[in-house]
Design a protein around this motif. Structure first.
Motif, PDB file in Angstrom:
ATOM      1  N   GLU A 174       0.809  -1.215   0.000  1.00 53.17           N
ATOM      2  CA  GLU A 174       0.000   0.000   0.000  1.00 53.17           C
ATOM      3  C   GLU A 174       0.846   1.270   0.000  1.00 53.17           C
ATOM      4  O   GLU A 174       0.349   2.355  -0.296  1.00 53.17           O
ATOM      5  CB  GLU A 174      -0.929  -0.006   1.213  1.00 53.17           C
ATOM      6  CG  GLU A 174      -1.931  -1.155   1.203  1.00 53.17           C
ATOM      7  CD  GLU A 174      -2.702  -1.236   2.508  1.00 53.17           C
ATOM      8  OE1 GLU A 174      -3.527  -0.334   2.757  1.00 53.17           O
ATOM      9  OE2 GLU A 174      -2.474  -2.194   3.278  1.00 53.17           O
ATOM     10  N   LEU A 192      -6.084  -5.749   3.355  1.00 50.43           N
ATOM     11  CA  LEU A 192      -6.963  -4.606   3.133  1.00 50.43           C
ATOM     12  C   LEU A 192      -6.674  -4.037   1.747  1.00 50.43           C
ATOM     13  O   LEU A 192      -5.516  -3.860   1.375  1.00 50.43           O
ATOM     14  CB  LEU A 192      -6.737  -3.537   4.204  1.00 50.43           C
ATOM     15  CG  LEU A 192      -6.960  -3.994   5.660  1.00 50.43           C
ATOM     16  CD1 LEU A 192      -6.657  -2.862   6.627  1.00 50.43           C
ATOM     17  CD2 LEU A 192      -8.386  -4.497   5.848  1.00 50.43           C
ATOM     18  N   SER A 230      -8.273  -1.148   0.209  1.00 48.11           N
ATOM     19  CA  SER A 230      -8.786   0.183  -0.125  1.00 48.11           C
ATOM     20  C   SER A 230      -7.726   1.062  -0.801  1.00 48.11           C
ATOM     21  O   SER A 230      -8.076   1.994  -1.528  1.00 48.11           O
ATOM     22  CB  SER A 230      -9.300   0.886   1.138  1.00 48.11           C
ATOM     23  OG  SER A 230      -8.247   1.068   2.074  1.00 48.11           O
ATOM     24  N   ARG A 231      -6.449   0.769  -0.584  1.00 49.16           N
ATOM     25  CA  ARG A 231      -5.385   1.600  -1.159  1.00 49.16           C
ATOM     26  C   ARG A 231      -4.734   0.954  -2.380  1.00 49.16           C
ATOM     27  O   ARG A 231      -3.721   1.437  -2.871  1.00 49.16           O
ATOM     28  CB  ARG A 231      -4.315   1.903  -0.098  1.00 49.16           C
ATOM     29  CG  ARG A 231      -4.817   2.775   1.041  1.00 49.16           C
ATOM     30  CD  ARG A 231      -3.713   3.079   2.046  1.00 49.16           C
ATOM     31  NE  ARG A 231      -4.210   3.889   3.131  1.00 49.16           N
ATOM     32  CZ  ARG A 231      -4.833   3.416   4.208  1.00 49.16           C
ATOM     33  NH1 ARG A 231      -5.011   2.104   4.347  1.00 49.16           N
ATOM     34  NH2 ARG A 231      -5.279   4.226   5.137  1.00 49.16           N
ATOM     35  N   GLU A 257      -5.643  -1.552  -6.177  1.00 47.65           N
ATOM     36  CA  GLU A 257      -6.691  -1.884  -7.139  1.00 47.65           C
ATOM     37  C   GLU A 257      -6.221  -3.015  -8.034  1.00 47.65           C
ATOM     38  O   GLU A 257      -5.019  -3.176  -8.275  1.00 47.65           O
ATOM     39  CB  GLU A 257      -7.039  -0.658  -7.975  1.00 47.65           C
ATOM     40  CG  GLU A 257      -5.868  -0.092  -8.764  1.00 47.65           C
ATOM     41  CD  GLU A 257      -6.221   1.199  -9.488  1.00 47.65           C
ATOM     42  OE1 GLU A 257      -7.408   1.548  -9.511  1.00 47.65           O
ATOM     43  OE2 GLU A 257      -5.299   1.841 -10.031  1.00 47.65           O
ATOM     44  N   LYS A 315      -2.581   2.445  -5.429  1.00 46.07           N
ATOM     45  CA  LYS A 315      -3.184   3.717  -5.835  1.00 46.07           C
ATOM     46  C   LYS A 315      -2.266   4.900  -5.515  1.00 46.07           C
ATOM     47  O   LYS A 315      -2.505   6.009  -5.989  1.00 46.07           O
ATOM     48  CB  LYS A 315      -4.530   3.908  -5.136  1.00 46.07           C
ATOM     49  CG  LYS A 315      -5.592   2.897  -5.562  1.00 46.07           C
ATOM     50  CD  LYS A 315      -6.899   3.165  -4.820  1.00 46.07           C
ATOM     51  CE  LYS A 315      -7.984   2.175  -5.222  1.00 46.07           C
ATOM     52  NZ  LYS A 315      -9.250   2.427  -4.460  1.00 46.07           N
TER      53      LYS A 315
END
Length: 732
Positions: A200, A214, A216-217, A219, A229
């Motif tokens: 990340e 996780l 969310s950071r 793709e 990202k």
């Protein structure tokens, strides 16, 4: 930001209140020191309305509980509404920074920032155990630790601004340990994010095969690969850039738990890929901030009892140390039991664990930090050492002039041709006589009576050529003016390699304009001889270089210990009368003027240029002068070949080929006036480049008593070429 209320004369010449807002430094800001004893404070601000005044002076000083600096001119400008500049300040704090504007000696504005520190700044990044996820909030005990959230600084009590979580951190314990050891404030730029994988933290678009736990950071790409990202990386870079180039000491990286031994094994990162990801973050971040910031990488892979580490991730982290990409951080996996939250059941640290964790970081960083100032460095096909000392102003030439120098000028036979230059007033007579004959006993008695004065940092640098067995001599430079650049010049280092010479430089006001006693230099050469395993440095022959008021070193030092100096140079003397040193007359000397140097014109060019001829006539000095047309107070590229020619020829002529300083000071070869050449001195009336007559001493048809004394035919040729075209061809 601090608002300063000032009465300023504005363009309309009306006197009324003008607000000044300082935007730099901020209250509680810590500036990274550039040496053990000082750092550069950048000052910026904005006035409430434009100011148009000639000759505005901006000055600053720092004030502490027990000490303060004198007012110093701020290098910068006041233009319209904007104010900017920079000023050096001593390490320490909290200081109160005071800034004032004045015109014609009248103070127009005065203001302050209450808390500014010059010390050590660290960036702390990674996941939760680098952030605020500890069981108990911690407080700094020293109160000399501040944290920055990207906009403001504050005392670094937990939670740390800029990092995730609302609990405790390692910062207070770590930073307090640094404060205790270094006695300077510490600044922290915290940007850790809880539960983050190294994946990340990658730059935007960097790919990897399997996702972290996780997502969310990151793709997933159409081809099945995953990519970062870049949000964490961009925030990380922004935080580092906020400190400016070289604006922090090191990055402390503590991360790895979210890549090791994940419950979903497809989310676990192999040690090989962990190493590749972290290496990319490290290398790309150095590129993107524009300098090679040091990194410390901890071993971090612990989860809970029974899952106490990943050998694969730990090996990857350690590989960065072993390959020289990062320094070794603490083994945080070893901190278990009561040092972890929930009575040892959790991944985060307990209050006691946070304090131990901070101390473990300090144990890794502090020994490294101590070496930053003194560890040898490989550079320019040689090795460089540095050292620092806090020396009192009683060592400085100015202090000696004010407190020890005799005022009796009756026996002085210097340049006082009143028919040409008028009768000087008494103060001019005193200032022109630099032949002091001050003894060390006189100096010590003055120190005893008047006190040592304020201390200031002096930096010493030594460079030795690669594979040097024995230093045959030392080129010693005052760092004042061009001496700083000369020390690093490749052509000088090449010549030193050829002749077997060491290079030595000192910078700092207690010494760089000249100093007392002369033993101060020999003591530091002895210390460097011990550090470098070259004990001969203590007794090696010396060649001295001083620029501007650095002449107070090169000429005056030589006059007191002429048997230790084989030659010396005064480059654009700030006070030409410093050169009038009969004690140095039999040591070959070169004084180089710039034709357009304003110092040469005070009190007049002719009087300044008469100093060396007067000493030639009165004391048969083995000296020559050179004037470089169309140049000012600083030397240019055309200047150095003449300096190096003089260095080479004086060394060869004066230092015996079999000289060995290991057994004591070297006895120089004797020189006579008749063995050299003479050169016609440059004349002010025609100015510019001049074809000046040179000839062997016996054949010279001009005034032999005042002409420049030139060591031999080869040097005479270089000197003549310098005066006629400025194009001395360097030796290949």
């Amino acid at each position: 930001m601090k608002r300063l209320l000032a009465f300023l004369l504005v363009a309309t010449s009306a006197l009324h209140a003008v607000d000044l807002t300082l935007t730099s430094p901020l209250d509680y800001q810590v500036v990274q020191r550039s040496s053990p004893g000082k750092g550069l404070i950048r000052i910026a601000g904005e006035l409430s309305e434009a100011v148009s005044l000639p000759d505005i002076t901006m000055e600053a000083r720092v004030v502490g509980e027990k000490d303060q600096t004198s007012w110093q001119r701020v290098g910068g400008s006041v233009s319209g509404k904007k104010l900017s500049g920079a000023v050096e300040a001593p390490a320490g704090g909290w200081w109160r920074l005071e800034v004032r504007l004045s015109q014609g000696g009248k103070q127009l504005a005065l203001g302050s920032v209450a808390h500014v520190g010059i010390g050590e700044v660290f960036v702390i990044a990674g996941q939760s155990n680098s952030a605020n996820h500890g069981q108990e909030k911690q407080m700094t005990k020293t109160r000399r630790v501040a944290s920055f959230d990207g906009k403001a600084w504050r005392i670094a009590d937990d939670p740390q601004p800029g990092a995730s979580g609302g609990g405790g951190s390692l910062v207070p314990a770590f930073a307090d340990a640094v404060v205790a050891k270094e006695n300077v404030p510490v600044g922290i730029l915290a940007c850790g994010i809880g539960a983050t994988s190294v994946r990340e933290w990658l730059p935007k678009g960097a790919t990897f095969p399997n996702p972290p736990t996780l997502v969310s950071r990151v793709e997933q790409l159409p081809n099945g690969q995953w990519a970062s990202k870049g949000a964490a990386y961009e925030a990380f870079i922004a935080r580092m850039k906020s400190a400016g180039p070289l604006g922090f000491r090191a990055v402390l990286w503590h991360q790895g738990e979210s890549d090791a031994n994940q419950k979903d094994t497809t989310r676990t990162l192999s040690g090989k890929l962990y190493r590749e990801c972290l290496e990319k973050i490290l290398r790309d971040s150095r590129r993107d901030i524009g300098w090679s910031a040091p990194w410390f990488v901890a071993q971090a892979s612990y989860h809970v009892p029974g899952d106490e580490g990943s050998d694969d991730i730990r090996a990857a982290q350690a590989s960065l140390w072993k390959d020289g990409l990062a320094f070794e951080g603490p083994d945080s996996d070893a901190l278990k039991g009561k040092l972890r939250e929930r009575d040892g059941k959790g991944v985060h640290f307990s209050g006691e664990g946070l304090r131990v964790h901070g101390s473990k970081w300090a144990e890794k960083v502090l020994p490294w930090l101590a070496k930053q100032w003194t560890e040898p460095r490989q550079t320019n096909d040689g090795t460089e050492w540095s050292d620092f000392a806090q020396l009192p102003e009683c060592h400085s030439l100015g202090w000696v002039s004010a407190n020890v120098q005799t005022k009796d000028t009756r026996s002085w036979n210097g340049v006082l041709d009143e028919a040409k230059w008028g009768t000087p007033d008494p103060q001019q007579v005193v200032s022109r006589n630099w032949d002091w004959k001050v003894s060390e006993a006189q100096w010590r008695e003055a120190v005893k009576q008047k006190g040592e004065g304020r201390r200031e940092e002096v930096r010493f640098d030594l460079w030795l050529p690669k594979d040097l067995q024995t230093a045959r001599g030392i080129v010693v430079m005052s760092g004042h003016g061009s001496g700083e650049g000369l020390f690093k010049r490749a052509d000088l280092r090449k010549l030193a390699q050829e002749l077997g010479l060491a290079l030595f430089k000192f910078t700092g006001n207690p010494m760089q304009r000249g100093f007392w006693p002369q033993s101060l230099l020999f003591e530091h050469l002895r210390q460097f001889g011990k550090k470098s395993a070259h004990p001969e440095l203590q007794h090696a022959p010396l060649f001295l270089y001083g620029h501007s008021n650095g002449t107070g070193f090169s000429a005056i030092f030589t006059s007191y210990v002429p048997d230790r100096v084989w030659g010396w140079v005064s480059m654009r003397p700030g006070t030409t009368f410093q050169v009038y040193q009969p004690g140095a007359a039999q040591v070959p000397g070169l004084v180089i003027f710039g034709e357009d140097d304003p110092f040469l014109a005070r009190p007049s060019k002719d009087e300044n240029l008469a100093v060396v001829p007067a000493l030639r006539k009165n004391h048969h000095a083995l000296w020559n002068i050179a004037v470089e047309p169309k140049t000012g107070h600083g030397p240019g590229e055309k200047t150095w070949p003449l300096v190096l020619s003089f260095l080479r020829h004086t060394f060869t002529a004066r230092v015996p080929a079999d000289a060995d300083a290991k057994s004591g000071p070297v006895k120089f070869n004797a020189l006579t006036l008749e063995s050299g050449h003479l050169g016609q001195n440059w004349q002010t009336k025609p100015g510019g480049y001049q074809k000046l007559l040179t000839a062997p001493f016996a054949e010279f048809t001009g005034d032999k008593s005042t002409a420049s004394w030139l060591l031999n035919a080869d040097y005479a040729k270089d000197w003549q070429q310098f005066q006629s075209t400025g194009e001395v061809q360097p030796k290949k």
